[in-house]
Structures are given as C-alpha cells and as structure tokens.
Write a protein that holds these residues in place. Structure first.
Motif, PDB file in Angstrom:
ATOM      1  N   ASN A  34       0.752  -1.318   0.065  1.00 56.58           N
ATOM      2  CA  ASN A  34       0.177  -0.113   0.200  1.00 56.58           C
ATOM      3  C   ASN A  34       0.699   1.281   0.035  1.00 56.58           C
ATOM      4  OD1 ASN A  34       1.181   0.017   2.417  1.00 56.58           O
ATOM      5  ND2 ASN A  34      -1.021  -0.583   3.562  1.00 56.58           N
ATOM      6  N   ASN A  35       0.342   2.511   0.245  1.00 59.57           N
ATOM      7  CA  ASN A  35       1.086   3.655   0.130  1.00 59.57           C
ATOM      8  C   ASN A  35       1.665   4.070   1.259  1.00 59.57           C
ATOM      9  OD1 ASN A  35       0.973   3.739  -2.481  1.00 59.57           O
ATOM     10  ND2 ASN A  35      -0.881   4.914  -2.547  1.00 59.57           N
ATOM     11  N   ALA A  36       1.811   3.121   2.442  1.00 59.05           N
ATOM     12  CA  ALA A  36       2.257   3.402   3.659  1.00 59.05           C
ATOM     13  C   ALA A  36       3.870   3.738   3.648  1.00 59.05           C
ATOM     14  CB  ALA A  36       1.837   2.556   4.632  1.00 59.05           C
ATOM     15  N   ILE A  37       4.188   4.625   4.552  1.00 55.78           N
ATOM     16  CA  ILE A  37       5.605   4.789   4.996  1.00 55.78           C
ATOM     17  C   ILE A  37       5.703   4.876   6.674  1.00 55.78           C
ATOM     18  CG2 ILE A  37       6.088   5.972   2.862  1.00 55.78           C
ATOM     19  CD1 ILE A  37       5.587   8.760   4.502  1.00 55.78           C
ATOM     20  N   ILE A  38       6.985   4.654   6.820  1.00 50.73           N
ATOM     21  CA  ILE A  38       7.490   5.064   8.164  1.00 50.73           C
ATOM     22  C   ILE A  38       8.653   5.994   8.077  1.00 50.73           C
ATOM     23  CG2 ILE A  38       8.477   4.209  10.294  1.00 50.73           C
ATOM     24  CD1 ILE A  38       6.747   1.542  10.038  1.00 50.73           C
ATOM     25  N   PHE A  52      18.948  29.333  18.745  1.00 50.82           N
ATOM     26  CA  PHE A  52      19.748  30.654  18.470  1.00 50.82           C
ATOM     27  C   PHE A  52      19.199  31.612  19.644  1.00 50.82           C
ATOM     28  CE2 PHE A  52      19.004  28.832  14.099  1.00 50.82           C
ATOM     29  CZ  PHE A  52      20.222  28.482  14.123  1.00 50.82           C
ATOM     30  N   SER A  53      17.929  31.356  20.322  1.00 53.49           N
ATOM     31  CA  SER A  53      17.544  32.657  21.172  1.00 53.49           C
ATOM     32  C   SER A  53      18.397  32.594  22.581  1.00 53.49           C
ATOM     33  CB  SER A  53      16.099  32.091  21.671  1.00 53.49           C
ATOM     34  OG  SER A  53      15.395  32.328  20.568  1.00 53.49           O
ATOM     35  N   ASN A  54      18.842  31.121  23.078  1.00 56.78           N
ATOM     36  CA  ASN A  54      19.525  31.170  24.274  1.00 56.78           C
ATOM     37  C   ASN A  54      20.893  30.270  24.082  1.00 56.78           C
ATOM     38  OD1 ASN A  54      18.563  28.837  24.142  1.00 56.78           O
ATOM     39  ND2 ASN A  54      17.038  29.435  26.171  1.00 56.78           N
ATOM     40  N   ASP A  55      21.182  29.857  22.843  1.00 55.47           N
ATOM     41  CA  ASP A  55      22.449  29.158  22.781  1.00 55.47           C
ATOM     42  C   ASP A  55      22.549  27.851  23.550  1.00 55.47           C
ATOM     43  OD1 ASP A  55      23.545  31.008  21.229  1.00 55.47           O
ATOM     44  OD2 ASP A  55      24.712  32.229  22.838  1.00 55.47           O
ATOM     45  N   THR A  56      21.483  27.135  23.413  1.00 54.24           N
ATOM     46  CA  THR A  56      21.449  25.782  23.947  1.00 54.24           C
ATOM     47  C   THR A  56      21.232  24.717  22.866  1.00 54.24           C
ATOM     48  OG1 THR A  56      18.842  25.897  24.057  1.00 54.24           O
ATOM     49  CG2 THR A  56      20.401  26.305  26.177  1.00 54.24           C
ATOM     50  N   ASP A  57      21.859  23.464  23.081  1.00 55.23           N
ATOM     51  CA  ASP A  57      21.908  22.388  21.876  1.00 55.23           C
ATOM     52  C   ASP A  57      20.735  21.468  22.410  1.00 55.23           C
ATOM     53  OD1 ASP A  57      24.080  23.750  20.872  1.00 55.23           O
ATOM     54  OD2 ASP A  57      25.559  22.501  22.130  1.00 55.23           O
ATOM     55  N   ALA A  58      20.370  20.672  21.565  1.00 56.29           N
ATOM     56  CA  ALA A  58      19.585  19.496  21.791  1.00 56.29           C
ATOM     57  C   ALA A  58      19.528  18.489  20.721  1.00 56.29           C
ATOM     58  CB  ALA A  58      17.982  19.980  21.832  1.00 56.29           C
ATOM     59  N   THR A  59      19.036  17.275  21.229  1.00 55.61           N
ATOM     60  CA  THR A  59      18.816  16.156  20.199  1.00 55.61           C
ATOM     61  C   THR A  59      17.672  16.094  19.960  1.00 55.61           C
ATOM     62  OG1 THR A  59      20.851  15.221  21.480  1.00 55.61           O
ATOM     63  CG2 THR A  59      19.282  13.629  20.028  1.00 55.61           C
ATOM     64  N   GLU A  60      17.115  15.754  18.859  1.00 54.36           N
ATOM     65  CA  GLU A  60      15.603  15.606  18.518  1.00 54.36           C
ATOM     66  C   GLU A  60      15.409  14.420  17.579  1.00 54.36           C
ATOM     67  OE1 GLU A  60      12.711  18.832  16.515  1.00 54.36           O
ATOM     68  OE2 GLU A  60      13.688  17.960  15.031  1.00 54.36           O
ATOM     69  N   VAL A  61      14.242  13.583  18.020  1.00 53.16           N
ATOM     70  CA  VAL A  61      13.749  12.615  17.348  1.00 53.16           C
ATOM     71  C   VAL A  61      12.385  12.727  16.851  1.00 53.16           C
ATOM     72  CG1 VAL A  61      13.080  11.337  19.321  1.00 53.16           C
ATOM     73  CG2 VAL A  61      13.694  10.032  17.422  1.00 53.16           C
ATOM     74  N   PHE A  62      12.172  12.201  15.497  1.00 49.78           N
ATOM     75  CA  PHE A  62      11.061  12.108  15.062  1.00 49.78           C
ATOM     76  C   PHE A  62      10.667  10.626  14.470  1.00 49.78           C
ATOM     77  CE2 PHE A  62       7.801  11.946  11.493  1.00 49.78           C
ATOM     78  CZ  PHE A  62       6.614  12.426  11.983  1.00 49.78           C
ATOM     79  N   VAL A  63       9.729  10.021  14.971  1.00 48.42           N
ATOM     80  CA  VAL A  63       9.004   8.845  14.373  1.00 48.42           C
ATOM     81  C   VAL A  63       7.810   8.567  14.230  1.00 48.42           C
ATOM     82  CG1 VAL A  63       9.167   7.760  16.478  1.00 48.42           C
ATOM     83  CG2 VAL A  63       9.707   6.319  14.397  1.00 48.42           C
ATOM     84  N   GLY A  64       7.324   7.965  13.098  1.00 51.10           N
ATOM     85  CA  GLY A  64       5.837   8.202  12.970  1.00 51.10           C
ATOM     86  C   GLY A  64       5.395   7.533  11.607  1.00 51.10           C
ATOM     87  N   PRO A  65       4.339   6.791  11.568  1.00 54.43           N
ATOM     88  CA  PRO A  65       3.796   6.211  10.279  1.00 54.43           C
ATOM     89  C   PRO A  65       3.083   7.118   9.338  1.00 54.43           C
ATOM     90  CG  PRO A  65       2.108   6.107  12.012  1.00 54.43           C
ATOM     91  CD  PRO A  65       3.380   6.302  12.610  1.00 54.43           C
ATOM     92  N   GLY A  66       3.173   7.123   8.013  1.00 54.55           N
ATOM     93  CA  GLY A  66       2.659   8.052   7.190  1.00 54.55           C
ATOM     94  C   GLY A  66       1.901   7.392   5.848  1.00 54.55           C
ATOM     95  N   TYR A  67       1.690   8.174   5.062  1.00 52.76           N
ATOM     96  CA  TYR A  67       0.870   7.897   3.881  1.00 52.76           C
ATOM     97  C   TYR A  67       1.354   8.500   2.583  1.00 52.76           C
ATOM     98  CZ  TYR A  67      -2.602   6.314   1.011  1.00 52.76           C
ATOM     99  OH  TYR A  67      -3.509   5.596  -0.282  1.00 52.76           O
ATOM    100  N   MET A  68       1.677   7.902   1.442  1.00 53.82           N
ATOM    101  CA  MET A  68       1.994   8.553   0.327  1.00 53.82           C
ATOM    102  C   MET A  68       0.830   8.679  -0.673  1.00 53.82           C
ATOM    103  SD  MET A  68       5.353   9.265   0.107  1.00 53.82           S
ATOM    104  CE  MET A  68       5.646   9.471  -1.581  1.00 53.82           C
TER     105      MET A  68
END
Length: 183
Positions: free
Chosen positions: A121-125, A135-151
């Motif tokens: 099917n047209n599903a994606i992950i 940039f506002s207060n000069d802090t660093d972060a690690t970011e994660v995004f995980v999720g299903p989707g559809y094309m």
C-alpha cells in the motif's frame, strides 16, 4: 492417402501457426512486464529531495508548560534499496509557548532521515534523528521524530508521530504532523 497427407500437413501448419502466435503473445507479455519493471525501478531508485512543513504540539517536562512547534525541513538522499530512503537534511523550528510560557525560541537543525516505503500500500514509516541549536539562548538539543505516514499521487506524503527534543536537563515531548512533497 492424398487426403491423409493433406490432413497431416494442415495439422502441422496449424500447429506451427499456433506456436508462432504463442511466441508473439509470450514476447508481448515479456515486453509489458519489462516496461512495468523498468518504470518501477526508475521510480524507486535515484536521488530524492523531500520538503516538509510540520506542526508539533508538546510539553516541556520539568516546567509543565505547552508549546506549538511549526517547522520546515528539507531532506536530501537516495533510495539505497527500492523501499528504503536514507539521507540527511536541514530544518528550522520555532517553539512558541502557549501555557505558562514566556517567549518564542528559534532553532536550526540538521538530521539524518530514514524512510521505509511499504510496497503493498502507500504507507511509509519516517525516522529522523538530529541535532538542533536554539539561537535564542545558545542551547543544544537532540531531536527524534518517528511516525507512520501515507503517500498519495506518488509524490505527496503526510505523517503523524512522536516528536521529542532532549536539551541539557530538559525535554520536550509531543506529537507532530508533517506534510511533504518528494522530487
């Protein structure tokens, strides 16, 4: 006997004609399958650019207030297999406080992007792991995004999933919806 010879000759001629027709049909079937396979391989390989806009909603863990996170991202990469995209990208986030919050934070980010395309099917992950700088207060972060989707229309996608940012001592957890286009 002449009639028998004529009958045998006619049977052999018909059999030969059938064999010739079956060869043509077989070659046409192979040509159609070959063209379909070539089109699928062209679509599923090569370099890709994916542009996405998103909207996230989250809460900051130790401060207890909510944020809205509009974002824009661009990924560059290639399909390493027909169903797997690997690449990297750049993006920009804005964190706007909505509950007991002060100010707006502007963050630039770089990330690794992986995407799996389901063929049935047209599903994606989607999976994105990255580094972002506030940039506002000069802090660093690690970011994660995980999720299903559809094309849809083999070009556009929508995905919904978990979005988390991990700062030094603080984390933001929430969800995000992302709309994108592939080139």
């Amino acid at each position: 006997t002449l009639y028998t010879v004529q009958l045998i000759f006619d049977i052999l001629l018909i059999k030969k004609q059938l064999r010739y027709d079956m060869k043509k049909v077989f070659l046409i079937i192979i040509a159609i399958l070959g063209m379909a396979s070539a089109k699928a391989q062209i679509k599923d390989s090569g370099l890709r650019v994916i542009g996405e806009i998103g909207l996230g909603i989250g809460t900051i863990s130790d401060e207890g207030f909510g944020t809205i996170n509009p974002s824009i991202e661009c990924s560059f990469g290639a399909n390493v297999m027909s169903q797997i995209f690997l690449g990297g990208g750049i993006g920009y986030d804005t964190q706007i406080g909505i509950i007991d919050a002060e100010g707006t934070y502007h963050e630039g980010k770089i990330f690794a992007h992986g995407r799996y395309y389901f063929s049935s099917n047209n599903a994606i992950i989607d999976l994105k792991l990255g580094y972002k700088r506030d940039f506002s207060n000069d802090t660093d972060a690690t970011e994660v995004f995980v999720g299903p989707g559809y094309m849809f229309c083999d070009k556009y996608n929508v995905s919904v999933g978990y979005l988390g940012s991990y700062y030094d001592g603080t984390s933001v957890h929430g969800g995000a919806i992302k709309f994108g286009i592939e080139f």
